[in-house]
Design a protein around this motif. Sequence first.
Motif, mmCIF file in Angstrom:
data_model
loop_
_atom_site.group_PDB
_atom_site.id
_atom_site.type_symbol
_atom_site.label_atom_id
_atom_site.label_comp_id
_atom_site.label_asym_id
_atom_site.label_seq_id
_atom_site.Cartn_x
_atom_site.Cartn_y
_atom_site.Cartn_z
ATOM 1 N N SER B 37 0.784 -1.230 0.000
ATOM 2 C CA SER B 37 0.000 0.000 0.000
ATOM 3 C C SER B 37 0.814 1.277 0.000
ATOM 4 O O SER B 37 0.260 2.346 -0.288
ATOM 5 C CB SER B 37 -0.933 0.018 1.226
ATOM 6 O OG SER B 37 -0.180 0.117 2.411
ATOM 7 N N ALA B 38 2.089 1.229 0.311
ATOM 8 C CA ALA B 38 2.789 2.502 0.522
ATOM 9 C C ALA B 38 4.138 2.610 -0.171
ATOM 10 O O ALA B 38 4.793 3.633 -0.032
ATOM 11 C CB ALA B 38 2.966 2.745 2.020
ATOM 12 N N THR B 39 4.569 1.608 -0.871
ATOM 13 C CA THR B 39 5.919 1.666 -1.445
ATOM 14 C C THR B 39 5.935 2.163 -2.887
ATOM 15 O O THR B 39 6.999 2.421 -3.429
ATOM 16 C CB THR B 39 6.593 0.285 -1.391
ATOM 17 O OG1 THR B 39 5.757 -0.646 -2.090
ATOM 18 C CG2 THR B 39 6.779 -0.171 0.035
ATOM 19 N N VAL B 44 -4.728 3.576 -3.878
ATOM 20 C CA VAL B 44 -5.008 2.331 -3.166
ATOM 21 C C VAL B 44 -6.365 2.401 -2.462
ATOM 22 O O VAL B 44 -6.639 3.349 -1.718
ATOM 23 C CB VAL B 44 -3.909 2.032 -2.121
ATOM 24 C CG1 VAL B 44 -4.237 0.768 -1.332
ATOM 25 C CG2 VAL B 44 -2.554 1.892 -2.805
ATOM 26 N N VAL B 45 -7.210 1.398 -2.729
ATOM 27 C CA VAL B 45 -8.461 1.232 -2.001
ATOM 28 C C VAL B 45 -8.236 0.117 -0.972
ATOM 29 O O VAL B 45 -7.959 -1.026 -1.349
ATOM 30 C CB VAL B 45 -9.623 0.846 -2.938
ATOM 31 C CG1 VAL B 45 -10.891 0.577 -2.128
ATOM 32 C CG2 VAL B 45 -9.865 1.939 -3.967
ATOM 33 N N VAL B 46 -8.342 0.457 0.309
ATOM 34 C CA VAL B 46 -8.198 -0.548 1.360
ATOM 35 C C VAL B 46 -9.593 -1.040 1.732
ATOM 36 O O VAL B 46 -10.421 -0.278 2.237
ATOM 37 C CB VAL B 46 -7.464 0.016 2.593
ATOM 38 C CG1 VAL B 46 -7.331 -1.051 3.673
ATOM 39 C CG2 VAL B 46 -6.087 0.531 2.196
ATOM 40 N N ASP B 47 -9.841 -2.303 1.482
ATOM 41 C CA ASP B 47 -11.152 -2.916 1.695
ATOM 42 C C ASP B 47 -11.212 -3.503 3.107
ATOM 43 O O ASP B 47 -10.508 -4.475 3.426
ATOM 44 C CB ASP B 47 -11.355 -4.013 0.636
ATOM 45 C CG ASP B 47 -12.712 -4.698 0.733
ATOM 46 O OD1 ASP B 47 -13.354 -4.592 1.780
ATOM 47 O OD2 ASP B 47 -13.094 -5.358 -0.251
ATOM 48 N N ALA B 68 2.538 7.817 4.241
ATOM 49 C CA ALA B 68 3.690 7.458 3.402
ATOM 50 C C ALA B 68 3.306 7.466 1.932
ATOM 51 O O ALA B 68 4.072 7.935 1.076
ATOM 52 C CB ALA B 68 4.221 6.085 3.814
ATOM 53 N N LEU B 69 2.110 6.973 1.644
ATOM 54 C CA LEU B 69 1.648 6.937 0.253
ATOM 55 C C LEU B 69 1.441 8.361 -0.277
ATOM 56 O O LEU B 69 1.813 8.674 -1.423
ATOM 57 C CB LEU B 69 0.339 6.146 0.178
ATOM 58 C CG LEU B 69 -0.248 5.895 -1.208
ATOM 59 C CD1 LEU B 69 0.728 5.150 -2.093
ATOM 60 C CD2 LEU B 69 -1.546 5.098 -1.090
ATOM 61 N N GLN B 70 0.870 9.210 0.555
ATOM 62 C CA GLN B 70 0.648 10.602 0.142
ATOM 63 C C GLN B 70 1.971 11.307 -0.148
ATOM 64 O O GLN B 70 2.077 12.099 -1.088
ATOM 65 C CB GLN B 70 -0.110 11.337 1.252
ATOM 66 C CG GLN B 70 -0.463 12.772 0.918
ATOM 67 C CD GLN B 70 -1.364 13.406 1.959
ATOM 68 O OE1 GLN B 70 -2.581 13.430 1.829
ATOM 69 N NE2 GLN B 70 -0.773 13.921 3.013
ATOM 70 N N GLN B 71 2.982 10.998 0.650
ATOM 71 C CA GLN B 71 4.294 11.607 0.428
ATOM 72 C C GLN B 71 4.919 11.149 -0.890
ATOM 73 O O GLN B 71 5.822 11.799 -1.414
ATOM 74 C CB GLN B 71 5.220 11.287 1.607
ATOM 75 C CG GLN B 71 4.846 12.069 2.866
ATOM 76 C CD GLN B 71 5.480 11.522 4.133
ATOM 77 O OE1 GLN B 71 6.193 10.527 4.098
ATOM 78 N NE2 GLN B 71 5.230 12.171 5.248
ATOM 79 N N ARG B 72 4.438 10.018 -1.404
ATOM 80 C CA ARG B 72 4.906 9.533 -2.710
ATOM 81 C C ARG B 72 3.943 9.943 -3.826
ATOM 82 O O ARG B 72 3.932 9.318 -4.881
ATOM 83 C CB ARG B 72 5.052 8.015 -2.677
ATOM 84 C CG ARG B 72 6.202 7.534 -1.818
ATOM 85 C CD ARG B 72 6.298 6.011 -1.820
ATOM 86 N NE ARG B 72 7.558 5.566 -1.281
ATOM 87 C CZ ARG B 72 7.827 5.408 0.007
ATOM 88 N NH1 ARG B 72 6.882 5.669 0.893
ATOM 89 N NH2 ARG B 72 9.013 5.007 0.421
ATOM 90 N N THR B 73 3.114 10.911 -3.543
ATOM 91 C CA THR B 73 2.089 11.438 -4.456
ATOM 92 C C THR B 73 1.004 10.421 -4.788
ATOM 93 O O THR B 73 0.284 10.568 -5.771
ATOM 94 C CB THR B 73 2.692 11.989 -5.774
ATOM 95 O OG1 THR B 73 3.201 10.900 -6.544
ATOM 96 C CG2 THR B 73 3.795 12.992 -5.500
ATOM 97 N N MET B 113 -8.958 7.669 -7.363
ATOM 98 C CA MET B 113 -8.383 8.191 -8.608
ATOM 99 C C MET B 113 -8.555 9.711 -8.729
ATOM 100 O O MET B 113 -7.966 10.313 -9.629
ATOM 101 C CB MET B 113 -9.057 7.524 -9.808
ATOM 102 C CG MET B 113 -8.771 6.030 -9.942
ATOM 103 S SD MET B 113 -7.005 5.647 -10.007
ATOM 104 C CE MET B 113 -6.567 6.433 -11.547
ATOM 105 N N SER B 114 -9.335 10.319 -7.849
ATOM 106 C CA SER B 114 -9.610 11.767 -7.998
ATOM 107 C C SER B 114 -8.431 12.604 -7.524
ATOM 108 O O SER B 114 -7.605 12.137 -6.755
ATOM 109 C CB SER B 114 -10.856 12.138 -7.200
ATOM 110 O OG SER B 114 -10.631 11.963 -5.815
#
Lengths: 149, 114
Positions: B37-39, B44-47, B68-73, B113-114
């Motif tokens: 989820s973050a690399t 990512v949709v976490v179900d 972490a994911l946000q920091q990777r855009t 995706m938005s």
Amino acid sequence: MAATGTASTVEHAFAASVSQIEPVASWVSQACKGLKVSEDAIGRLDICVNEVLANILSHGGSGALAAPIRMQLCVEQGLEDGAATLTISDSGVPFDATRCAVRPAAGTLADAQPGGLGVIMLRANADDLLYSYHEGENRLEITVRWQSP
Amino acid sequence: MTIEYEDVTDVLRRVRLSGRLDVPGTQAISIKFTGLSATQAKRVVVDLTEITFLGSVGIRELITNAKALQQRTGKMVIFVGNNAMVAKTLETTGIDALIPLFTDLDEADKGAMS
């Protein structure tokens, strides 16, 4: 609580270990089901038990890990309502979850800091919390209530 | 505790968690969840529809990886379906204000995706 109610008490002691969290949570849930506690109240108590145990194991220090954790579950059933009180006793460093400050909610994901949510969840799911510290032992009473359908 | 994933497109991934997201459960999936989820700079949709318990340690795992994911855009959203227990816990702790929460999977995909 109706005056014609009944009360039942069960007790359990277990090692202060992460491996015990799920068995103990299961013990609490099964004991509550056996004593006719409502499903909603069992779910709320489950959250409280997990948060308290996680806190003891993470922040209670060596004293907490060296001695068993004890639980006492008392269920009072009235004709129209009920109450379950779980008392958790541990030998960790003194910690009063009823009075400790909680961090203000972060405004953005970038500002969010880990930690502090356990106390928020404990307070949100318990109807009453009572804390005392006596002779080296934390004692937290967690009460959840319900109305009979 | 189980973790599965599906790459819907090159950039959109769904990660499904099942079981109790308590201390032992979170420890069991933590490394794999971070890897999925973050690399990478994905959406990512976490179900969480099959989560039967969500504790603060599990929420912390979500926040850490969403940051972490946000920091990777990239971007993480949460799909809860009709899992009222999980939705209530996320709302009680204010996480729904930090990570978008959806009850509909198509809307969750669009939100990611938005």
